[in-house]
Design a protein around this motif. Structure first.
Motif, PDB file in Angstrom:
ATOM      1  N   ILE A 151      -5.324   0.445  -3.054  1.00  0.00           N
ATOM      2  CA  ILE A 151      -5.660   0.952  -4.211  1.00  0.00           C
ATOM      3  C   ILE A 151      -5.098   2.698  -4.448  1.00  0.00           C
ATOM      4  CG2 ILE A 151      -7.832   2.354  -5.155  1.00  0.00           C
ATOM      5  CD1 ILE A 151      -8.107  -0.290  -4.489  1.00  0.00           C
ATOM      6  N   ARG A 152      -4.983   2.694  -3.798  1.00  0.00           N
ATOM      7  CA  ARG A 152      -3.338   4.764  -3.550  1.00  0.00           C
ATOM      8  C   ARG A 152      -2.250   4.268  -4.437  1.00  0.00           C
ATOM      9  NH1 ARG A 152      -1.947   8.645   0.943  1.00  0.00           N
ATOM     10  NH2 ARG A 152      -0.703  10.307  -0.919  1.00  0.00           N
ATOM     11  N   MET A 153      -2.167   2.632  -3.643  1.00  0.00           N
ATOM     12  CA  MET A 153      -0.850   2.717  -4.771  1.00  0.00           C
ATOM     13  C   MET A 153      -1.272   2.686  -6.000  1.00  0.00           C
ATOM     14  SD  MET A 153       2.817   1.684  -5.160  1.00  0.00           S
ATOM     15  CE  MET A 153       2.931   0.997  -3.432  1.00  0.00           C
ATOM     16  N   ILE A 154      -2.406   1.574  -6.763  1.00  0.00           N
ATOM     17  CA  ILE A 154      -1.935   2.000  -8.141  1.00  0.00           C
ATOM     18  C   ILE A 154      -2.431   3.602  -8.399  1.00  0.00           C
ATOM     19  CG2 ILE A 154      -4.086   1.719 -10.211  1.00  0.00           C
ATOM     20  CD1 ILE A 154      -4.520  -1.203  -8.057  1.00  0.00           C
ATOM     21  N   GLY A 169       0.503  -1.293  -0.206  1.00  0.00           N
ATOM     22  CA  GLY A 169      -0.033  -0.206   0.581  1.00  0.00           C
ATOM     23  C   GLY A 169       0.907   1.327  -0.485  1.00  0.00           C
ATOM     24  N   PHE A 170       0.152   2.502  -0.424  1.00  0.00           N
ATOM     25  CA  PHE A 170       1.243   3.655  -0.023  1.00  0.00           C
ATOM     26  C   PHE A 170       0.253   4.331   0.688  1.00  0.00           C
ATOM     27  CE2 PHE A 170       1.967   8.126  -2.117  1.00  0.00           C
ATOM     28  CZ  PHE A 170       2.977   7.966  -2.783  1.00  0.00           C
ATOM     29  N   SER A 209      15.922   2.906 -25.931  1.00  0.00           N
ATOM     30  CA  SER A 209      15.883   3.905 -26.616  1.00  0.00           C
ATOM     31  C   SER A 209      14.284   4.090 -26.295  1.00  0.00           C
ATOM     32  CB  SER A 209      15.356   4.126 -28.150  1.00  0.00           C
ATOM     33  OG  SER A 209      17.133   3.669 -28.879  1.00  0.00           O
ATOM     34  N   LEU A 210      14.391   3.750 -24.757  1.00  0.00           N
ATOM     35  CA  LEU A 210      12.411   4.542 -24.308  1.00  0.00           C
ATOM     36  C   LEU A 210      12.812   6.262 -24.048  1.00  0.00           C
ATOM     37  CD1 LEU A 210      12.453   1.061 -22.559  1.00  0.00           C
ATOM     38  CD2 LEU A 210      10.805   2.138 -24.036  1.00  0.00           C
ATOM     39  N   GLU A 211      12.047   6.368 -23.773  1.00  0.00           N
ATOM     40  CA  GLU A 211      11.490   8.135 -23.707  1.00  0.00           C
ATOM     41  C   GLU A 211      10.939   8.606 -22.266  1.00  0.00           C
ATOM     42  OE1 GLU A 211      11.579   9.212 -28.649  1.00  0.00           O
ATOM     43  OE2 GLU A 211       9.580   9.203 -26.917  1.00  0.00           O
ATOM     44  N   ASP A 212      11.311   9.879 -21.626  1.00  0.00           N
ATOM     45  CA  ASP A 212      10.548   9.482 -20.525  1.00  0.00           C
ATOM     46  C   ASP A 212      10.484   9.070 -19.172  1.00  0.00           C
ATOM     47  OD1 ASP A 212       9.560  12.579 -22.166  1.00  0.00           O
ATOM     48  OD2 ASP A 212       7.897  10.713 -23.141  1.00  0.00           O
ATOM     49  N   ILE A 213      11.982   9.226 -18.980  1.00  0.00           N
ATOM     50  CA  ILE A 213      12.546   7.861 -18.071  1.00  0.00           C
ATOM     51  C   ILE A 213      12.329   8.715 -16.882  1.00  0.00           C
ATOM     52  CG2 ILE A 213      13.927   6.321 -17.826  1.00  0.00           C
ATOM     53  CD1 ILE A 213      14.701   6.462 -20.085  1.00  0.00           C
ATOM     54  N   LYS A 214      11.621   8.003 -15.613  1.00  0.00           N
ATOM     55  CA  LYS A 214      11.459   8.489 -14.712  1.00  0.00           C
ATOM     56  C   LYS A 214      11.669   7.797 -13.286  1.00  0.00           C
ATOM     57  CE  LYS A 214       7.553  10.943 -14.573  1.00  0.00           C
ATOM     58  NZ  LYS A 214       6.250  11.530 -14.235  1.00  0.00           N
ATOM     59  N   THR A 215      12.279   7.435 -12.363  1.00  0.00           N
ATOM     60  CA  THR A 215      11.952   7.140 -11.233  1.00  0.00           C
ATOM     61  C   THR A 215      11.322   7.840 -10.110  1.00  0.00           C
ATOM     62  OG1 THR A 215      13.166   5.111 -10.078  1.00  0.00           O
ATOM     63  CG2 THR A 215      14.627   7.013 -10.765  1.00  0.00           C
ATOM     64  N   ALA A 216      11.424   7.590  -8.390  1.00  0.00           N
ATOM     65  CA  ALA A 216      10.741   7.648  -7.648  1.00  0.00           C
ATOM     66  C   ALA A 216      10.716   6.916  -6.604  1.00  0.00           C
ATOM     67  CB  ALA A 216       9.250   8.124  -7.207  1.00  0.00           C
ATOM     68  N   ASP A 217      11.653   7.062  -5.196  1.00  0.00           N
ATOM     69  CA  ASP A 217      12.099   6.014  -4.366  1.00  0.00           C
ATOM     70  C   ASP A 217      10.161   5.846  -3.712  1.00  0.00           C
ATOM     71  OD1 ASP A 217      12.638   4.939  -2.195  1.00  0.00           O
ATOM     72  OD2 ASP A 217      14.784   6.322  -1.646  1.00  0.00           O
ATOM     73  N   TRP A 218       9.873   4.902  -2.841  1.00  0.00           N
ATOM     74  CA  TRP A 218       8.850   5.407  -2.511  1.00  0.00           C
ATOM     75  C   TRP A 218       8.366   4.600  -1.204  1.00  0.00           C
ATOM     76  CZ3 TRP A 218       4.398   5.144  -6.531  1.00  0.00           C
ATOM     77  CH2 TRP A 218       4.068   5.757  -7.586  1.00  0.00           C
ATOM     78  N   SER A 219      10.385   4.128  -0.870  1.00  0.00           N
ATOM     79  CA  SER A 219      10.599   3.522   0.394  1.00  0.00           C
ATOM     80  C   SER A 219       9.393   3.538   1.269  1.00  0.00           C
ATOM     81  CB  SER A 219      11.747   3.149   0.192  1.00  0.00           C
ATOM     82  OG  SER A 219      12.778   2.528  -0.814  1.00  0.00           O
TER      83      SER A 219
END
Length: 366
Positions: free
Chosen positions: A110-113, A92-93, A281-291
Motif C-alpha cells: 500500500i505504501r508503494m502506491i 512493497g516500499f 513532448s510530455l512535461e514535468d518528467i521525473k524519475t527516481a531509483d527505488w531499488s
C-alpha cells in the motif's frame, strides 16, 4: 509431492543469500543519458544491445508467442500469489535498511502506491483529484480498487490474463466496487479506449513486459487527458556510462535468464524512458531509483515460497510459475550488482494538444 517440494526447497534456499544494502535511493530530474539500452529476447535468442532506444523500439515487433506466454504465466500464478500475498501483485516500499517481517508486506505494498502518488504530486483535493483512472497491466486489480476507494474515481483495468480480469471483477463485486472498478482483457499497446479519457494513467510493474517501449508510452499518453499525470513504475537496467555502448556480457547473461522465466522482452534504462517521454513532448518528467526501498521484497517472496503452503501451492500451480520461482534469486543478484533498477518515471500530458491530436476549439468572443 514431498520429494518434489524438498528439491524445490533445496534449489531456492541454496541460491538465495542474504541481501546487502543497495545504494541510497534518489529522486532527481534526469537529463537523457547518452548510452543506449540493451535488448533481451525470448528463449533461443541472445541478449544484445539496441542501437537506439527510440528508433529501435518503433520498429520492433513483439517476439512470437510473447503475449500468450505472459497471459499464461499470470493465468497460472495469480491464484498462488493472491493466496499467499493478497491482491496487490507488486513490490512493497520499505524504509532504507528496514528489516521487514512478513506482517509488514501488505502495508509496504500500500505504501508503494502512496509513495508513487506523492512522487507524482497527484492532487487529492475534491476539485483536482483524478476522476477517471486507467490501470495498465492491472493484475487482479489491487491498485484499481485502492485508487477507486481513495479518490472515488472510475477505474478501468486492462490485463492480458483472462483469469486476472475475471478475478478482478469478482473482487470488485465482493468489495462493493463494481460501479467504480472494472477489468477486461486488452493489450497495453492497443488500448481499447478513446483519446484523452483518463485523468490518471497508472502502470505498476507492467512496463517490463512491453516489447515496444516507445509505443507503450505513446499509448499511455494517447489515453491521458490534457494535463493528466502518467505514472510508470517498472524494472529497468542500469544507465550506461559515457564510456559504454552496451551492458557487460555477464550482465546480459543474467538478464536473459530472468527474461526467459518471466516473459520479458526488451529491457531499457530509466534514461531511455525519459528520452521517450521527451520525444512525445510530455512535461514535468521525473524519475527516481527505488531499488534500495524494495530490497526486502524478493527475499521475503522466497521465504514465503519455502513454507509448506508455498511449496505445495507452487508445485500445483504449473511449470511457468515454478520457473519464475527458481530465478527469484537472480533478481536479488541483479539488484545487488546494481544491474536491475526499480524505477519510477512520472510525467504530465500538456494541457495543450500534443502533436497528432486536434487542438481544442477556442471560445468565440462576441
Amino acid at each position: 509431492m514431498a520429494n518434489s517440494a524438498a528439491l524445490l526447497h533445496s534449489l531456492l534456499s541454496t541460491a538465495w543469500t542474504p541481501r546487502r544494502r543497495l545504494d541510497r535511493a534518489s529522486a532527481t530530474r534526469l537529463a537523457p543519458s547518452p548510452g543506449p539500452p540493451c535488448r533481451s529476447r525470448r528463449p533461443a535468442r541472445s541478449v544484445r544491445p539496441m542501437a537506439s532506444s527510440t528508433t529501435a523500439a518503433r520498429a520492433d515487433a513483439a517476439p512470437p508467442g510473447l503475449k500468450e506466454g505472459i497471459a499464461g504465466l499470470y493465468d497460472e500464478s495469480s491464484g498462488l500469489w493472491e493466496s499467499i500475498w493478497g491482491e496487490h501483485m507488486h513490490h512493497g516500499f520499505y524504509d532504507s535498511g528496514e528489516a521487514a517481517s512478513m506482517s509488514d508486506h501488505r502495508r509496504a505494498q500500500i505504501r508503494m502506491i502512496e509513495e508513487a502518488l506523492a512522487f507524482a504530486a497527484v492532487p487529492d483535493d475534491p476539485t483536482n483529484k483524478p476522476k477517471t483512472i486507467v490501470d495498465v497491466g492491472c493484475g487482479i486489480g489491487g491498485s484499481s480498487r485502492y485508487l477507486a476507494n481513495k479518490y472515488g474515481a472510475q477505474c478501468s483495468g486492462i490485463t492480458l490474463s483472462p483469469v486476472q480480469a475475471e478475478r478482478g471483477n469478482a473482487l470488485a463485486a465482493a468489495q462493493g466496487l463494481s460501479d467504480k472498478a472494472s477489468f477486461q482483457v486488452a493489450d497495453a499497446l492497443e488500448q481499447p479506449f478513446p483519446d484523452g479519457q483518463f485523468d490518471l494513467v497508472w502502470s505498476m510493474e507492467s512496463g517490463e513486459h512491453m516489447p515496444n517501449k516507445q509505443k507503450f508510452v505513446s499509448e499511455l499518453a494517447r489515453v491521458a487527458a490534457p494535463g493528466a499525470t502518467i505514472i510508470i513504475v517498472t524494472w529497468c537496467h542500469r544507465n550506461l556510462a559515457l564510456s559504454e555502448d552496451s551492458l557487460k556480457p555477464d550482465e546480459l547473461n543474467l538478464l536473459k535468464k530472468i527474461c526467459d522465466a518471466y516473459y520479458l522482452p526488451d529491457w531499457c534504462s530509466p534514461s531511455d524512458y525519459v528520452k521517450i517521454a521527451e520525444s512525445l513532448s510530455l512535461e514535468d518528467i521525473k524519475t527516481a531509483d527505488w531499488s534500495e526501498n524494495v530490497a526486502p521484497f524478493w527475499p521475503a517472496v522466497i521465504q514465503s515460497a519455502l513454507t509448506w503452503k508455498g511449496l505445495t501451492s507452487l508445485l500445483r500451480s504449473g511449470w511457468k510459475t515454478i520457473k519464475g520461482a527458481l530465478v527469484m534469486p537472480l533478481m536479488i543478484q541483479g539488484y545487488k550488482k546494481g544491474l536491475i533498477k526499480f524505477s519510477i518515471i512520472t510525467c504530465r500530458k500538456p494541457q495543450a494538444a500534443i502533436e497528432g491530436e486536434p487542438e481544442a476549439a477556442s471560445p468565440s468572443v462576441e
